[in-house]
Enzyme design. Structure first.
Site, PDB file in Angstrom:
ATOM      1  N   ASP A 129      -4.388 -10.856   0.567  1.00 51.13           N
ATOM      2  CA  ASP A 129      -3.049 -11.435   0.453  1.00 51.13           C
ATOM      3  C   ASP A 129      -2.434 -11.198  -0.922  1.00 51.13           C
ATOM      4  O   ASP A 129      -3.048 -11.474  -1.951  1.00 51.13           O
ATOM      5  CB  ASP A 129      -3.104 -12.937   0.745  1.00 51.13           C
ATOM      6  CG  ASP A 129      -1.725 -13.527   0.957  1.00 51.13           C
ATOM      7  OD1 ASP A 129      -0.864 -12.839   1.548  1.00 51.13           O
ATOM      8  OD2 ASP A 129      -1.504 -14.673   0.544  1.00 51.13           O
ATOM      9  N   HIS A 130      -1.219 -10.668  -0.901  1.00 48.69           N
ATOM     10  CA  HIS A 130      -0.452 -10.351  -2.100  1.00 48.69           C
ATOM     11  C   HIS A 130      -1.204  -9.390  -3.024  1.00 48.69           C
ATOM     12  O   HIS A 130      -1.172  -9.537  -4.251  1.00 48.69           O
ATOM     13  CB  HIS A 130      -0.023 -11.631  -2.833  1.00 48.69           C
ATOM     14  CG  HIS A 130       1.071 -12.339  -2.098  1.00 48.69           C
ATOM     15  ND1 HIS A 130       0.812 -13.189  -1.049  1.00 48.69           N
ATOM     16  CD2 HIS A 130       2.415 -12.301  -2.243  1.00 48.69           C
ATOM     17  CE1 HIS A 130       1.955 -13.656  -0.586  1.00 48.69           C
ATOM     18  NE2 HIS A 130       2.947 -13.134  -1.290  1.00 48.69           N
ATOM     19  N   CYS A 140       6.191   6.415   3.484  1.00 41.60           N
ATOM     20  CA  CYS A 140       4.972   5.624   3.245  1.00 41.60           C
ATOM     21  C   CYS A 140       4.121   6.195   2.114  1.00 41.60           C
ATOM     22  O   CYS A 140       3.199   5.539   1.648  1.00 41.60           O
ATOM     23  CB  CYS A 140       4.143   5.529   4.529  1.00 41.60           C
ATOM     24  SG  CYS A 140       4.981   4.593   5.826  1.00 41.60           S
ATOM     25  N   HIS A 193       3.907  -4.940   3.714  1.00 40.88           N
ATOM     26  CA  HIS A 193       3.948  -5.396   5.101  1.00 40.88           C
ATOM     27  C   HIS A 193       3.578  -6.869   5.165  1.00 40.88           C
ATOM     28  O   HIS A 193       2.808  -7.364   4.341  1.00 40.88           O
ATOM     29  CB  HIS A 193       2.953  -4.616   5.971  1.00 40.88           C
ATOM     30  CG  HIS A 193       3.255  -3.176   6.090  1.00 40.88           C
ATOM     31  ND1 HIS A 193       4.278  -2.681   6.865  1.00 40.88           N
ATOM     32  CD2 HIS A 193       2.665  -2.096   5.516  1.00 40.88           C
ATOM     33  CE1 HIS A 193       4.310  -1.368   6.781  1.00 40.88           C
ATOM     34  NE2 HIS A 193       3.338  -0.984   5.952  1.00 40.88           N
ATOM     35  N   GLU A 201       0.873  -4.380  11.838  1.00 45.09           N
ATOM     36  CA  GLU A 201       1.501  -3.938  10.590  1.00 45.09           C
ATOM     37  C   GLU A 201       2.971  -4.334  10.591  1.00 45.09           C
ATOM     38  O   GLU A 201       3.522  -4.737   9.571  1.00 45.09           O
ATOM     39  CB  GLU A 201       1.356  -2.421  10.459  1.00 45.09           C
ATOM     40  CG  GLU A 201       1.937  -1.873   9.170  1.00 45.09           C
ATOM     41  CD  GLU A 201       1.782  -0.374   9.085  1.00 45.09           C
ATOM     42  OE1 GLU A 201       0.770   0.071   8.515  1.00 45.09           O
ATOM     43  OE2 GLU A 201       2.662   0.347   9.591  1.00 45.09           O
ATOM     44  N   HIS A 204       0.847  -1.189   0.000  1.00 44.16           N
ATOM     45  CA  HIS A 204       0.000   0.000   0.000  1.00 44.16           C
ATOM     46  C   HIS A 204       0.882   1.238   0.000  1.00 44.16           C
ATOM     47  O   HIS A 204       2.094   1.156   0.168  1.00 44.16           O
ATOM     48  CB  HIS A 204      -0.956   0.022   1.204  1.00 44.16           C
ATOM     49  CG  HIS A 204      -0.308   0.337   2.512  1.00 44.16           C
ATOM     50  ND1 HIS A 204      -0.900   1.140   3.446  1.00 44.16           N
ATOM     51  CD2 HIS A 204       0.861  -0.033   3.051  1.00 44.16           C
ATOM     52  CE1 HIS A 204      -0.122   1.246   4.510  1.00 44.16           C
ATOM     53  NE2 HIS A 204       0.950   0.528   4.293  1.00 44.16           N
ATOM     54  N   HIS A 221       4.822   0.250  -0.731  1.00 43.27           N
ATOM     55  CA  HIS A 221       5.687  -0.563   0.122  1.00 43.27           C
ATOM     56  C   HIS A 221       4.811  -1.662   0.708  1.00 43.27           C
ATOM     57  O   HIS A 221       3.592  -1.595   0.646  1.00 43.27           O
ATOM     58  CB  HIS A 221       6.345   0.278   1.229  1.00 43.27           C
ATOM     59  CG  HIS A 221       5.376   0.856   2.208  1.00 43.27           C
ATOM     60  ND1 HIS A 221       4.593   1.963   1.929  1.00 43.27           N
ATOM     61  CD2 HIS A 221       5.040   0.461   3.455  1.00 43.27           C
ATOM     62  CE1 HIS A 221       3.830   2.230   2.973  1.00 43.27           C
ATOM     63  NE2 HIS A 221       4.068   1.331   3.910  1.00 43.27           N
TER      64      HIS A 221
END
Length: 136
Positions: free
Chosen positions: A79-80, A33, A41, A125, A14, A39
């Site tokens: 996810d991903h 960010c 997490h 996070e 995100h 980037h």
């Protein structure tokens, strides 16, 4: 009342960026960010439900069913993925961990059986940053 927690994991990218602000203001507030290339997490998701144990099973809820609900309605969607562009339930929202935790609640709460209530979404996070959301 008994509290049951299931832990799940997902990876997502995100960027924190408010489209109503200038690039400079976003960089000032969100720092790295706000990187236009995003980037990622490795999120840890703790879902806690509460209820009374069933007299026949001794369970508050079958954890396999809870895991399946979380997978179908939350982690498979996240996810991903890029939270800013790939996740319909995050559309139009800033992708902070706070907003993500609230959106996860909204996705999951209606799916639970009537015998339990969603008590808490705890979303890590990073190992040192997490939020907890207990509903509205």
């Amino acid at each position: 009342m008994v509290y049951l927690t299931r832990v799940e994991h997902f990876n997502a990218a995100h960027k924190l960026y408010n489209p109503a602000w200038s690039r400079e203001e976003n960089e000032l507030v969100f720092g790295k960010c706000a990187n236009e290339h995003c980037h990622g997490h490795n999120y840890e998701l703790y879902v806690t439900v509460k209820g009374k144990p069933d007299s026949g099973t001794g369970f508050v809820m079958d954890v396999k069913k809870l895991s399946t609900l979380i997978k179908e309605h939350v982690t498979d969607q996240l996810d991903h993925r890029n939270l800013n562009v790939d996740v319909p339930f995050m559309e139009g929202k800033l992708t902070s961990t706070e907003n993500l935790a609230m959106a996860i609640w909204q996705q999951l709460a209606p799916q639970l059986p009537q015998s339990v209530q969603l008590h808490c979404i705890k979303l890590y996070e990073t190992p040192r940053i997490y939020v907890e959301y207990f509903g509205e």
